[in-house]
Write an enzyme that holds these catalytic residues in place. Sequence first.
Site, PDB file in Angstrom:
ATOM      1  N   GLY B  14       0.866  -1.177   0.000  1.00  0.00           N
ATOM      2  CA  GLY B  14       0.000   0.000   0.000  1.00  0.00           C
ATOM      3  C   GLY B  14       0.902   1.227   0.000  1.00  0.00           C
ATOM      4  O   GLY B  14       2.104   1.139  -0.295  1.00  0.00           O
ATOM      5  N   LEU B  15       0.348   2.360   0.373  1.00  0.00           N
ATOM      6  CA  LEU B  15       1.149   3.591   0.330  1.00  0.00           C
ATOM      7  C   LEU B  15       2.371   3.521   1.244  1.00  0.00           C
ATOM      8  O   LEU B  15       3.473   3.907   0.857  1.00  0.00           O
ATOM      9  CB  LEU B  15       0.283   4.789   0.722  1.00  0.00           C
ATOM     10  N   GLY B  49     -11.188  11.315   0.627  1.00  0.00           N
ATOM     11  CA  GLY B  49     -11.232  12.733   0.969  1.00  0.00           C
ATOM     12  C   GLY B  49      -9.958  13.521   0.789  1.00  0.00           C
ATOM     13  O   GLY B  49      -9.948  14.594   0.195  1.00  0.00           O
ATOM     14  N   HIS B 257     -16.434   5.486  11.808  1.00  0.00           N
ATOM     15  CA  HIS B 257     -16.707   6.613  10.921  1.00  0.00           C
ATOM     16  C   HIS B 257     -18.198   6.891  10.935  1.00  0.00           C
ATOM     17  O   HIS B 257     -18.997   5.969  10.913  1.00  0.00           O
ATOM     18  CB  HIS B 257     -16.237   6.312   9.499  1.00  0.00           C
ATOM     19  N   ARG B 273     -19.415  16.292   4.690  1.00  0.00           N
ATOM     20  CA  ARG B 273     -19.745  17.211   5.776  1.00  0.00           C
ATOM     21  C   ARG B 273     -18.814  18.412   5.764  1.00  0.00           C
ATOM     22  O   ARG B 273     -19.231  19.525   6.045  1.00  0.00           O
ATOM     23  CB  ARG B 273     -19.700  16.492   7.121  1.00  0.00           C
ATOM     24  N   SER B 410      -4.206  10.030   8.058  1.00  0.00           N
ATOM     25  CA  SER B 410      -3.625   8.698   7.864  1.00  0.00           C
ATOM     26  C   SER B 410      -2.998   8.535   6.487  1.00  0.00           C
ATOM     27  O   SER B 410      -1.940   7.918   6.368  1.00  0.00           O
ATOM     28  CB  SER B 410      -4.656   7.606   8.128  1.00  0.00           C
TER      29      SER B 410
HETATM   30  C1  LIG Z   1     -12.980   3.880   2.801  1.00  0.00           C
HETATM   31  C2  LIG Z   1     -11.818   4.580   3.413  1.00  0.00           C
HETATM   32  C3  LIG Z   1     -11.545   5.905   3.125  1.00  0.00           C
HETATM   33  C4  LIG Z   1     -10.428   6.533   3.665  1.00  0.00           C
HETATM   34  N1  LIG Z   1     -10.236   7.854   3.387  1.00  0.00           N
HETATM   35  C5  LIG Z   1      -9.151   8.471   3.914  1.00  0.00           C
HETATM   36  C6  LIG Z   1      -8.917   9.847   3.643  1.00  0.00           C
HETATM   37  O1  LIG Z   1      -9.664  10.506   2.932  1.00  0.00           O
HETATM   38  N2  LIG Z   1      -7.819  10.414   4.190  1.00  0.00           N
HETATM   39  C7  LIG Z   1      -6.961   9.713   4.966  1.00  0.00           C
HETATM   40  O2  LIG Z   1      -5.989  10.283   5.403  1.00  0.00           O
HETATM   41  N3  LIG Z   1      -7.166   8.416   5.230  1.00  0.00           N
HETATM   42  C8  LIG Z   1      -8.244   7.777   4.735  1.00  0.00           C
HETATM   43  N4  LIG Z   1      -8.451   6.450   5.022  1.00  0.00           N
HETATM   44  C9  LIG Z   1      -7.430   5.694   5.747  1.00  0.00           C
HETATM   45  C10 LIG Z   1      -6.270   5.366   4.835  1.00  0.00           C
HETATM   46  O3  LIG Z   1      -6.742   5.076   3.545  1.00  0.00           O
HETATM   47  C11 LIG Z   1      -5.484   4.164   5.309  1.00  0.00           C
HETATM   48  O4  LIG Z   1      -5.182   4.307   6.640  1.00  0.00           O
HETATM   49  C12 LIG Z   1      -4.184   4.033   4.558  1.00  0.00           C
HETATM   50  O5  LIG Z   1      -4.389   4.071   3.176  1.00  0.00           O
HETATM   51  C13 LIG Z   1      -3.462   2.764   4.942  1.00  0.00           C
HETATM   52  O6  LIG Z   1      -2.343   2.588   4.101  1.00  0.00           O
HETATM   53  P1  LIG Z   1      -1.297   1.460   4.373  1.00  0.00           P
HETATM   54  O7  LIG Z   1      -0.252   1.575   3.337  1.00  0.00           O
HETATM   55  O8  LIG Z   1      -0.877   1.499   5.777  1.00  0.00           O
HETATM   56  O9  LIG Z   1      -2.104   0.102   4.195  1.00  0.00           O
HETATM   57  P2  LIG Z   1      -2.938  -0.488   2.949  1.00  0.00           P
HETATM   58  O10 LIG Z   1      -3.115   0.464   1.865  1.00  0.00           O
HETATM   59  O11 LIG Z   1      -4.137  -1.126   3.557  1.00  0.00           O
HETATM   60  O12 LIG Z   1      -2.010  -1.602   2.392  1.00  0.00           O
HETATM   61  C14 LIG Z   1      -1.779  -2.809   3.051  1.00  0.00           C
HETATM   62  C15 LIG Z   1      -0.940  -3.661   2.146  1.00  0.00           C
HETATM   63  O13 LIG Z   1      -0.520  -4.807   2.845  1.00  0.00           O
HETATM   64  C16 LIG Z   1      -0.782  -5.954   2.078  1.00  0.00           C
HETATM   65  N5  LIG Z   1      -0.908  -7.058   3.015  1.00  0.00           N
HETATM   66  C17 LIG Z   1      -1.725  -7.155   4.081  1.00  0.00           C
HETATM   67  N6  LIG Z   1      -1.489  -8.299   4.748  1.00  0.00           N
HETATM   68  C18 LIG Z   1      -0.485  -8.926   4.096  1.00  0.00           C
HETATM   69  C19 LIG Z   1       0.194 -10.150   4.275  1.00  0.00           C
HETATM   70  N7  LIG Z   1      -0.078 -10.962   5.287  1.00  0.00           N
HETATM   71  N8  LIG Z   1       1.162 -10.481   3.381  1.00  0.00           N
HETATM   72  C20 LIG Z   1       1.465  -9.683   2.339  1.00  0.00           C
HETATM   73  N9  LIG Z   1       0.842  -8.504   2.137  1.00  0.00           N
HETATM   74  C21 LIG Z   1      -0.119  -8.141   2.994  1.00  0.00           C
HETATM   75  C22 LIG Z   1      -1.981  -5.613   1.270  1.00  0.00           C
HETATM   76  O14 LIG Z   1      -2.095  -6.432   0.133  1.00  0.00           O
HETATM   77  C23 LIG Z   1      -1.657  -4.168   0.921  1.00  0.00           C
HETATM   78  O15 LIG Z   1      -0.785  -4.122  -0.173  1.00  0.00           O
HETATM   79  C24 LIG Z   1      -9.567   5.816   4.508  1.00  0.00           C
HETATM   80  C25 LIG Z   1      -9.839   4.494   4.808  1.00  0.00           C
HETATM   81  C26 LIG Z   1     -11.004   3.896   4.329  1.00  0.00           C
HETATM   82  C27 LIG Z   1     -11.382   2.555   4.827  1.00  0.00           C
END
Ligand SMILES: Cc1cc2nc3c(=O)[nH]c(=O)nc-3n(C[C@H](O)[C@H](O)[C@H](O)COP(=O)(O)OP(=O)(O)OC[C@H]3O[C@@H](n4cnc5c(N)ncnc54)[C@H](O)[C@@H]3O)c2cc1C
Lengths: 249, 635
Positions: B14-15, B49, B257, B273, B410
């Site tokens: 992810g990011l 957002g 949320h 909102r 986040s």
């Molecule tokens: C619907 C929604 C809207 C949101 N809107 C916003 C917003 O507007 N602004 C904001 O700041 N935040 C927002 N958030 C929160 C934000 O999107 C997330 O917190 C953030 O994108 C998480 O990024 P990450 O890279 O930590 O994890 P993720 O993007 O969830 O990536 C996790 C990665 O880990 C991999 N993975 C997981 N388990 C394993 C495993 N066991 N083995 C190998 N790979 C694995 C997955 O495949 C994925 O590639 C939102 C969240 C949701 C649910």
Amino acid sequence: MGRQLKFNIFRYNPEDPKSVPHMESFDLEETEAMTLYIALNRLREEQDPSLQFDFMCRAGICGSCAMMINGRPDLACHTKTKNLPDEINLMPLPVFKLIGDLSVDSGTWFRAMNEKVQSWVHTDKPFDPNAEEEPMDNQLAEEIYELERCVECGCCVAACGKANMREDFMGAAAFNRIARFMMDPRDERTGTEYFEVVGNEEGIFGCLGLLGCEDVCPKEIPLQDQLGMLRRKMGWQSIRHLFSRLLPD
Amino acid sequence: MDTFYTDLLCIGAGLAGERVAVEAASRGFDSICLSIVPPRRSHSSAAQGGMQAALGNACMGEGDCPDVHFADTVKGSDWGCDQEVARLFAETAPIAVREMAHWGIPWNRVVPGTGTFYKGGKEYQKIEKKEKEGFITARDFGGTAKWRTCYTSDGTGHTLLFTMDNQVVKLGVKVHDRVEAVALIHDGQRCFGAVARCLKTGKLRVYLAKATLVATGGYGRLYRETTNAVICDGSGAILALKTGIVPVGNPEAVQFHPTGIVPTSILVTEGCRGDGGTLKDVDGKRFMDTYEPEKQELASRDVVSRWMTHHIREGKGVKSPYGDHLWLDIRHLGERHIKTKLREVDEICREFLGVDPVTQMIPVRPAQHYSMGGVRTNRDGAAYGLDGLFSAGEGACWDMHGLNRLGGNSLAETIVAGRIVGEKVADYLDGCEVTFKTELVRDFVRQEEEIISRLMAGKDGRENVYDVRNAMQDVMMDYVGIFRNATDLRHAVVQLQEIHERAKKVGLRSSSPGANPELALGMRIKGMVRLALCVAYAAEQRTESRGAHAREDYPERNDRDWLKRTLATWKEGDDLPTLNFEPNSQVWEIPPGQRGYGVSKIIPSEDPSVVGNGEASKAQEVPEVCKTPETPETN
Ligand SMILES: Cc1cc2nc3c(=O)[nH]c(=O)nc-3n(C[C@H](O)[C@H](O)[C@H](O)COP(=O)(O)OP(=O)(O)OC[C@H]3O[C@@H](n4cnc5c(N)ncnc54)[C@H](O)[C@@H]3O)c2cc1C
Ligand code: SF4
Ligand code: SF4
Ligand code: FES
């Protein structure tokens, strides 16, 4: 009582030597606001736990769940059963390598596509952490975003006659990606550089122009405009290309 | 056995995972990212957002700076965050946003001149300055003093993730998609990589790495109603618990949320909102203006979620076959605004509900949304307990969010932490040498092989894995939700302990080779129930209300006893986690005070290192830097 739905689902597990490709039927009672996401998960949990399909966001945002739904590629998670007949045929997307049942390997395909079109901003400018950002017109930002909305679901590729015939055909998603970077002033690539990527039969000159792609794009990306623009610009480039070869340096 | 060697193994693409990999790769290190899904489909893509960074370009963000962003973040966390980390974060966010612009994000930009915006259903005017034309603009999000949330329409997560993955492709970082890490390889001191399972072939693989990063996102799927994607199972925290050493920080910190649609809990953005959407009840009346006269619909999301639940409990909900809900009304924003600025929302309503938000109200109720807890790290992103293990993003507890994270913070965390932790990982890799012990690796592989064969053969029992999961999700939703109390939490812990026993007895119904989705869940289920137990048990122990953790039986925020973070570990053979605690923060740049929203009685801290000069009473006052500045509203 909801409608009795009949699902005819393509089954094949390439990892299982005993498995042969076939269609299998499942019955399920329709419930209110049912989508294919809800239906397929119920089938897996209640009837056959080995059924393979892909969902991620279940909200039409991530592009995971594209499949052939009664012969048309679309995202399963936003397809409501109430818009479908009693009998629903589900097949995996063609063109992409099959993983099993309705699941295909679109990840590998799109990574290769991104490598081929060099899907990133090409610039020699280093990033200066202390500087303000370069200004950009908001209108332009919105136009770039319009093309950036592609979710790499593969529907356009699945619907494309040319991509079905020719494995190395780049497909509408790739053309759209190139159009996106051509529009972006931060990308310093020249016409010639783009030409080298798409100015050929695998690329825009191989496109049949029948626009099966635009009709099926679930994100309603204006693919027709991008394909037309590319064809014109690359047509020009090919003439220049020809001339530069005829004329002495 | 396929074995891969690399400098950095990123579990998660992810990011956060990709940002760390990009940093390491640009320093010349070899990295491999694993992901359950193709990287661009990671849950980050669903964020709509925007992300916060104090650029101060928009007129409503004038005068913004990292100090104000820092203060908002600390307040938002209800003084539960690590203030050094929050400071580092706020200072770095503007750089991170600009770097993403450099890499190609089409951020929305300032358009000079007069424009209108809505707040609490009323129309206001604003005038954007000519000299700011074309700079990155921002929108309003809950819990912030300034308009600070940078965005690309409402597909911010999508553009960020695509642009990040473009860098990954450019730098040639390898991504092994459809590969799930199932165990960390370690000797009790150091981490050496992971055992993983290929979700295309079903085969186990080994990844050996000098440094391993956990960036696996949140654990929303412990709950029945969640806005999270279907793979947000808390893998990272589960991997940590499985080591018996690495703690999960603040598992009880779970955010809900306010606006998940009914049914399916798909999120519609807080931007609704922020842009002026209002919440209404069964009588078509607003209620947030009564509960929160100041911030109204824009109070922080834990506060809004709680008032919504309260209002539904008061009988003001709208009845539906899927339970009671409330309305979100954005009709007055007008067709043009909805179709351009809130386009994804428009699509979601039409496609998944058959509702046209231009003319109809949207059925909503609170759903689980964000996991503040995660693999506990220090400020460099290094996990507690094992050398060579790092974590970042939602899967980590870095801890800038404390007991509540602000909307937009986040996404910002993923790229800011990714940048910072990426540098630290690269520093760690500089000159790092490691020898891999084949015997150790073999043991970890054998364990997983054993688990698989027992599940396939049903050696431990015939429990249906989906039934076990559903039972867990119901308990979490009904007893470890928005409002918590001792009776419910005790009930939850006991129930979950029973479900934990059932999880040990899962046997598969299908025996098909290859990916086998039932097996994938079967391998995860015990860890999921353990994580659920960490949440419930830690929530039971925390006898106060702070941020998203609201105890009906302990309504006050207890700074005297609870300025501390939970650290949960799991000893194999136990049926409960072991909980330890540590202070939230070493530095108290802003001593605990009132947030300015939400009802909060405070039991003040008596610790001079927290409140300064031993004057506990001072803590009750709002520090100058935290006061909400007047927003320059014309009209
Ligand atoms: C619907 C929604 C809207 C949101 N809107 C916003 C917003 O507007 N602004 C904001 O700041 N935040 C927002 N958030 C929160 C934000 O999107 C997330 O917190 C953030 O994108 C998480 O990024 P990450 O890279 O930590 O994890 P993720 O993007 O969830 O990536 C996790 C990665 O880990 C991999 N993975 C997981 N388990 C394993 C495993 N066991 N083995 C190998 N790979 C694995 C997955 O495949 C994925 O590639 C939102 C969240 C949701 C649910
Ligand atoms: S117009 Fe071109 S890209 Fe689109 S479907 Fe036809 S051949 Fe394929
Ligand atoms: S262009 Fe449209 S159909 Fe093609 S991959 Fe992108 S979103 Fe899917
Ligand atoms: S599951 Fe994400 S688009 Fe369908």
